[in-house]
Design a protein around this motif. Structure first.
Motif, mmCIF file in Angstrom:
data_model
loop_
_atom_site.group_PDB
_atom_site.id
_atom_site.type_symbol
_atom_site.label_atom_id
_atom_site.label_comp_id
_atom_site.label_asym_id
_atom_site.label_seq_id
_atom_site.Cartn_x
_atom_site.Cartn_y
_atom_site.Cartn_z
ATOM 1 N N MET A 35 47.012 53.882 40.903
ATOM 2 C CA MET A 35 46.733 53.240 42.184
ATOM 3 C C MET A 35 45.865 52.001 41.971
ATOM 4 S SD MET A 35 45.919 56.502 44.673
ATOM 5 C CE MET A 35 45.629 55.386 46.054
ATOM 6 N N THR A 36 46.036 51.015 42.840
ATOM 7 C CA THR A 36 45.256 49.783 42.766
ATOM 8 C C THR A 36 44.334 49.694 43.973
ATOM 9 O OG1 THR A 36 47.026 48.618 41.588
ATOM 10 C CG2 THR A 36 45.350 47.274 42.677
ATOM 11 N N LYS A 37 43.070 49.465 43.712
ATOM 12 C CA LYS A 37 42.100 49.326 44.786
ATOM 13 C C LYS A 37 41.803 47.851 45.002
ATOM 14 C CE LYS A 37 37.538 50.799 46.383
ATOM 15 N NZ LYS A 37 36.355 51.652 46.115
ATOM 16 N N GLU A 38 41.802 47.430 46.259
ATOM 17 C CA GLU A 38 41.560 46.037 46.594
ATOM 18 C C GLU A 38 40.097 45.825 46.977
ATOM 19 O OE1 GLU A 38 44.222 44.573 49.544
ATOM 20 O OE2 GLU A 38 46.031 45.149 48.443
ATOM 21 N N VAL A 39 39.480 44.819 46.388
ATOM 22 C CA VAL A 39 38.110 44.425 46.714
ATOM 23 C C VAL A 39 38.044 42.904 46.694
ATOM 24 C CG1 VAL A 39 37.019 46.516 45.797
ATOM 25 C CG2 VAL A 39 37.406 44.547 44.293
ATOM 26 N N ASP A 40 36.978 42.363 47.261
ATOM 27 C CA ASP A 40 36.774 40.919 47.178
ATOM 28 C C ASP A 40 36.280 40.521 45.796
ATOM 29 O OD1 ASP A 40 37.495 40.322 49.857
ATOM 30 O OD2 ASP A 40 35.530 40.975 50.555
ATOM 31 N N VAL A 41 35.292 41.285 45.282
ATOM 32 C CA VAL A 41 34.669 40.939 44.005
ATOM 33 C C VAL A 41 34.600 42.177 43.108
ATOM 34 C CG1 VAL A 41 32.650 39.955 42.851
ATOM 35 C CG2 VAL A 41 33.242 39.208 45.170
ATOM 36 N N ALA A 42 35.139 42.035 41.913
ATOM 37 C CA ALA A 42 35.013 43.090 40.900
ATOM 38 C C ALA A 42 34.031 42.613 39.847
ATOM 39 C CB ALA A 42 36.361 43.395 40.265
ATOM 40 N N ASP B 46 43.643 50.350 38.404
ATOM 41 C CA ASP B 46 43.441 48.901 38.480
ATOM 42 C C ASP B 46 42.695 48.502 39.750
ATOM 43 O OD1 ASP B 46 44.882 48.761 36.148
ATOM 44 O OD2 ASP B 46 46.757 48.164 37.132
ATOM 45 N N TYR B 47 42.068 47.332 39.662
ATOM 46 C CA TYR B 47 41.407 46.737 40.812
ATOM 47 C C TYR B 47 41.991 45.351 41.037
ATOM 48 C CZ TYR B 47 37.897 50.417 40.332
ATOM 49 O OH TYR B 47 37.259 51.618 40.261
ATOM 50 N N GLU B 48 42.313 45.071 42.298
ATOM 51 C CA GLU B 48 42.780 43.745 42.679
ATOM 52 C C GLU B 48 41.632 43.033 43.380
ATOM 53 O OE1 GLU B 48 45.697 42.214 46.088
ATOM 54 O OE2 GLU B 48 46.777 43.262 44.464
ATOM 55 N N ALA B 49 41.214 41.896 42.843
ATOM 56 C CA ALA B 49 40.045 41.197 43.364
ATOM 57 C C ALA B 49 40.330 39.707 43.501
ATOM 58 C CB ALA B 49 38.845 41.412 42.447
ATOM 59 N N LYS B 50 39.629 39.074 44.409
ATOM 60 C CA LYS B 50 39.724 37.623 44.557
ATOM 61 C C LYS B 50 38.857 36.917 43.520
ATOM 62 C CE LYS B 50 40.717 37.685 49.525
ATOM 63 N NZ LYS B 50 40.769 39.149 49.691
ATOM 64 N N ALA B 51 37.754 37.546 43.135
ATOM 65 C CA ALA B 51 36.860 36.981 42.126
ATOM 66 C C ALA B 51 36.398 38.092 41.193
ATOM 67 C CB ALA B 51 35.655 36.301 42.776
ATOM 68 N N VAL B 52 36.170 37.729 39.940
ATOM 69 C CA VAL B 52 35.715 38.679 38.922
ATOM 70 C C VAL B 52 34.468 38.125 38.245
ATOM 71 C CG1 VAL B 52 36.271 39.790 36.717
ATOM 72 C CG2 VAL B 52 38.030 39.595 38.492
ATOM 73 N N ILE B 53 33.481 38.976 38.053
ATOM 74 C CA ILE B 53 32.259 38.595 37.346
ATOM 75 C C ILE B 53 32.127 39.500 36.125
ATOM 76 C CG2 ILE B 53 29.751 38.380 37.462
ATOM 77 C CD1 ILE B 53 30.061 38.012 40.512
ATOM 78 N N ILE B 54 32.133 38.894 34.942
ATOM 79 C CA ILE B 54 32.028 39.660 33.694
ATOM 80 C C ILE B 54 30.563 39.765 33.291
ATOM 81 C CG2 ILE B 54 32.687 39.769 31.270
ATOM 82 C CD1 ILE B 54 35.154 38.088 32.013
ATOM 83 N N ALA B 55 30.079 40.987 33.176
ATOM 84 C CA ALA B 55 28.673 41.229 32.823
ATOM 85 C C ALA B 55 28.603 42.411 31.857
ATOM 86 C CB ALA B 55 27.851 41.505 34.084
#
Length: 312
Positions: free
Chosen positions: A1-8, A100-109
Motif C-alpha cells: 500500500m502507498t500512503k500519501e503525505v505532503d512531506v516525507a 511506499d510513501y507518495e510525497a510532494k517533498a522529501v527531506i533526507i536526514a
C-alpha cells in the motif's frame, strides 16, 4: 500500500525532527521515517553541553523533548528502512521495505555512521569489547583499562567520558597531534587517567574467550610493534554518510555525501537534505537543527509553487 503525505522526512534525528516541526506547523501532513528510534545519535550521547538553552542535558532527554515538539502539530513517526526514492516531478515515491510513501517533498536526514578499522579481531570481538559508542557500553568496563582509537572530537569526547568509569584510557592516534577541538584537547591532557600513543597504526584487536584483551599497533616511525592491554577497544576513525539508498541520485557525490544549496535544496526540485549526510565541515546538533528549520520551511515554499495545495 502507498500512503500519501505532503512531506516525507527520511530520518528522525534532531534535523529531521526540526524539519517535521516546521513543515507540520505550516499545515502540511508529515511523516518521519526511521529504521531506529527517534533521536538518532543523541540517544548515544551522555551529556550535551553545547546546545543553546541547556547548560547540560542527557542526549536521550533532549531527543524526547525534540520529538514532543516535532509531533505537536500532527507529524507522525513511522518505522521503516528506506530503499530508494523515485522522482516523478511533482510527486516523489519513497520506497521502504514496509510499503511506499507518495510525497510532494522529501527531506533526507539519514545521518552518518562510524567507519571501521578493518583489522583482524575487530568484527570477531564486536560486542565483546569492541565498541563504537562509549555511552552505550562504557558501564561494562568499570575499573578496567580501555583503549580509544582516533584523535578527533568524537574520540576525545568519548575518551573523557570513559575516564569516569574506566581505570585508564589510552588514546592511540596515527598522527603526532590530536585533531579535536582545543577545549577538548585541554581537558584530555589535564586528565590523569588519559594516556596517549602517537604515530601508531593499529594492526589487530586481540582477545580470547572472555573478549578483548588488548590492541596491537605498529610505531610508524620505528616499525616496532607493541600491545596496549585493555578490555575495551572504542573506535572513532571517521564517519560515512548513510546514503546507500540514494546512490543513484544526481545529488550524491563520489564519496557518498549529499550536496545542497544554502536552503538545503538538492539539485532535484522538491528533495532536500540536512544534517550529517551533507558535505560540510561542522556536524553538530545545533547545525542539524538550523538546517532542519530551513528544509521544513523550504518544503512549504516548494509545495506552494506546485499550485495544487490549499494552505490554511
Amino acid at each position: 500500500m502507498t500512503k500519501e503525505v505532503d512531506v516525507a522526512i527520511i530520518g528522525a534525528g534532531p534535523g529531521g525532527m526540526t524539519a517535521a516541526l516546521y513543515a507540520s506547523r505550516s499545515n502540511l501532513s508529515v511523516v518521519m521515517i526511521d529504521r531506529g528510534i527517534y533521536g538518532g545519535q543523541m540517544n548515544n550521547t551522555a551529556a550535551v553541553e553545547n546546545y543553546p538553552g541547556f547548560e547540560s542535558i542527557l542526549g536521550p532527554d533532549l531527543g524526547e523533548k525534540m520529538f514532543a515538539s516535532a509531533s505537536q502539530f500532527g507529524a507522525e513517526y513511522a518505522y521503516g528502512n528506506v530503499t530508494g526514492i523515485e522522482d516523478k516531478g511533482s510527486v516523489k515515491i519513497v520506497h521502504t521495505d514496509d510499503g511506499d510513501y507518495e510525497a510532494k517533498a522529501v527531506i533526507i536526514a539519514t545521518g552518518a555512521e562510524h567507519k571501521h578499522l578493518g583489522v583482524p579481531g575487530e568484527e570477531v570481538y564486536s560486542g565483546r569489547g569492541v565498541s563504537y559508542c562509549a555511552v552505550c557500553d562504557g558501564a561494562f568496563f568499570k575499573g578496567q583499562d580501555v583503549v580509544v582509537v582516533g584523535g578527533g572530537d568524537s574520540a576525545i569526547e568519548e575518551g573523557i567520558y570513559l575516564t569516569q568509569l574506566a581505570k585508564s584510557v589510552t588514546v592511540i592516534h596515527r598522527r603526532d597531534q590530536l585533531r579535536a577541538q582545543a577545549i577538548l584537547q585541554k581537558r584530555a591532557f589535564a586528565n590523569d587517567k588519559m594516556k596517549f600513543v602517537w604515530n601508531a597504526q593499529v594492526e589487530e584487536i586481540q582477545g580470547d574467550d572472555d573478549g578483548v584483551s588488548g590492541v596491537r599497533y605498529k610505531d610508524k616511525e620505528t616499525g616496532e610493534e607493541h600491545i596496549v592491554p585493555g578490555k575495551g577497544a572504542f573506535i572513532y576513525v571517521g564517519i560515512k554518510p548513510n546514503t546507500e539508498a540514494f546512490a543513484d541520485q544526481p545529488f550524491v557525490d563520489a564519496n557518498g555525501w549529499i550536496t545542497t544549496d544554502d536552503t538545503m535544496h538538492t539539485r532535484v526540485p522538491g528533495i532536500f537534505a540536512i544534517g550529517d549526510v551533507r558535505d560540510k565541515h561542522l556536524r553538530q546538533i545545533a547545525t542539524a537543527v538550523g538546517e532542519g528549520g530551513l528544509a521544513g520551511q523550504g518544503a512549504f515554499d516548494y509545495i506552494q509553487t506546485l499550485g495544487d495545495k490549499t494552505l490554511a
